[in-house]
Design an enzyme around this catalytic site. Structure first.
Site, short mmCIF file in Angstrom:
data_model
loop_
_atom_site.label_atom_id
_atom_site.label_comp_id
_atom_site.label_asym_id
_atom_site.label_seq_id
_atom_site.Cartn_x
_atom_site.Cartn_y
_atom_site.Cartn_z
N PRO A 33 -3.41 -0.37 18.84
CA PRO A 33 -3.17 -0.77 17.45
C PRO A 33 -3.37 0.34 16.43
CG PRO A 33 -5.29 -1.58 18.21
CD PRO A 33 -4.62 -0.99 19.40
N LYS A 70 1.84 -0.60 15.13
CA LYS A 70 3.23 -0.68 15.55
C LYS A 70 3.60 -1.95 16.31
CE LYS A 70 4.49 2.91 13.63
NZ LYS A 70 4.65 2.42 12.28
N TYR A 111 -8.96 5.34 7.98
CA TYR A 111 -9.03 5.73 9.39
C TYR A 111 -10.07 6.85 9.48
CZ TYR A 111 -4.74 3.19 10.60
OH TYR A 111 -3.80 2.22 10.83
N HIS A 163 0.83 -1.19 0.00
CA HIS A 163 0.00 0.00 0.00
C HIS A 163 0.87 1.25 0.00
CE1 HIS A 163 -3.97 -1.86 1.72
NE2 HIS A 163 -3.54 -2.46 0.62
N TYR A 223 4.32 6.22 10.28
CA TYR A 223 3.49 5.08 9.94
C TYR A 223 4.23 4.08 9.08
CZ TYR A 223 -0.94 2.64 9.00
OH TYR A 223 -1.95 1.70 8.95
#
Length: 385
Positions: A288, A292, A195, A72, A378
């Protein structure tokens, strides 16, 4: 029985550590309380950072990942009436991969480099402050066993014996909400993770494969998964994820699993006591939201394997001596990022906080500096950062 490194825990952290040590010519034995079938079926993390993918590929564990995983470029940030894509490649030149922890576990088992004893009981650590620590346990046939070693690696998570064997200072944050997570036999309705901030609470659209979706809803702590019907889950996901906005649609499907995941941060320091070294969830837990947990475990064992190989093959203890400080530097960076993502996206009913969260989301999606900061954390900082 004798080995150079006794590893407690046969999840991804323990098996990867054994694999890395074997490549460096250091012997290890792994003991695990659960059965092999139980460990293999645990549904956990699904996102691998660039650094994790690079490491797994380098050590011969990347073939199936690159063939069956999904790379991604970024993520979507969503709130009512708004959806923005952050492209990590454009921002940092790095990507992430969707590849579940269960798949990483399969690859490690298939590699066959670890000698593992499953379904053991009464695991106890001894003499960790000496140069000759050992582990006692009862094997799956009910026979007492002793495993002598030069070092012990505690990769046994939150509830194993290793954590309590380290005199430590702990830092903890329990969040006032949990995630209701589902697995559904339906193709993902998005090409990359969404998100979503919503007044009703956070939602996340993730995936496990082209035919299996993984989705989450923010719910109060103590929620019983059975109190949410399938129809209610899909209706709330559609609302929070923005079904209908700009023509986007959430496709429901058969739900095969429901579970509630509490949200907390936990860091234990130091991560070493004598000849005992902690790695992964034995030393730290992150919510979560920042993806990580598994990546931190991979970074820990990469540092630890390098340190133990240097100590036992080159008689150089310097990396072992600095392991705790080296690992904790990255742990705290990732702990902060996970806290930041969590507090930006989860609602608590305070209108003032809600406006601050929306302001933060607007800044992250409109500022190259804000977007780059999120993308850099990220997609993952280098191991050893």
């Amino acid at each position: 029985m004798r080995t150079q490194v006794a590893i407690i825990g046969a999840g991804p952290a323990g098996l990867l550590l054994s694999h890395l040590l074997a490549r460096g010519g250091v012997d290890s034995v792994v003991v695990e309380t659960r059965s092999q079938e139980y460990v293999a079926s645990r549904i956990r993390a699904g996102i691998l950072e660039q650094s994790s993918v690079d490491l797994l590929t380098e050590v011969g564990l990347g073939d199936r990942l690159r063939a069956e995983g999904h790379e991604h470029r970024g993520i979507y940030l969503n709130w009512p009436g708004e959806r923005h894509h952050l492209d990590f490649v454009d921002l940092t030149g790095r990507t992430v991969w969707v590849y579940g922890q269960t798949e990483v576990q399969k690859d490690l088992v298939t590699a066959g480099t670890a000698q593992v004893f499953y379904s053991v009981t009464e695991t106890t650590l001894h003499d960790v402050e000496t140069s000759r620590p050992h582990v006692t346990y009862v094997d799956s046939d009910g026979r007492p066993q002793r495993l002598d070693a030069d070092a012990i690696a505690g990769c046994d998570g939150s509830f194993g014996p290793s954590r309590n064997a380290v005199p430590s200072e702990t830092f903890e944050r329990t969040y006032p909400y949990s995630w209701l997570g589902i697995l559904a036999d339906v193709a993902p309705s998005t090409d990359e993770l969404i998100y979503s901030w919503h007044p009703n609470g956070f939602a996340l659209h993730s995936m496990r494969s082209p035919t299996v979706s993984r989705l989450y809803l923010q719910v109060p702590n103590g929620t019983d998964p059975a109190s949410w019907s399938d129809d209610r889950i899909w209706e709330e996901l559609a609302l929070r994820l923005g079904h209908g906005h700009d023509g986007w649609k959430l496709t429901p499907g058969p739900i095969t699993d429901k579970s509630v995941l509490p949200m907390r941060s936990y860091v234990q320091t130091p991560m070493r006591h004598g000849r005992l070294f902690l790695a992964g969830d034995a030393a730290h837990i992150v919510p979560p939201t920042g993806a990580k947990g598994l990546n931190l475990a991979i970074a820990d064992v990469s540092l630890l394997a390098t340190a133990l190989i240097a100590q036992f093959k080159e008689n150089d203890p310097s990396l072992a001596d600095s392991y705790s400080d080296d690992a904790l530097r990255r742990v705290w960076r990732c702990t902060h990022f996970s806290w930041w993502m969590t507090t930006m996206l989860h609602t608590g009913g305070d209108p003032f906080d809600a406006q601050l969260q929306l302001s933060q989301l607007r800044w992250v999606t409109s500022s190259s500096a804000g977007a780059t900061g999120l993308a850099e954390n990220y997609a993952g900082l280098p191991i050893g950062f």
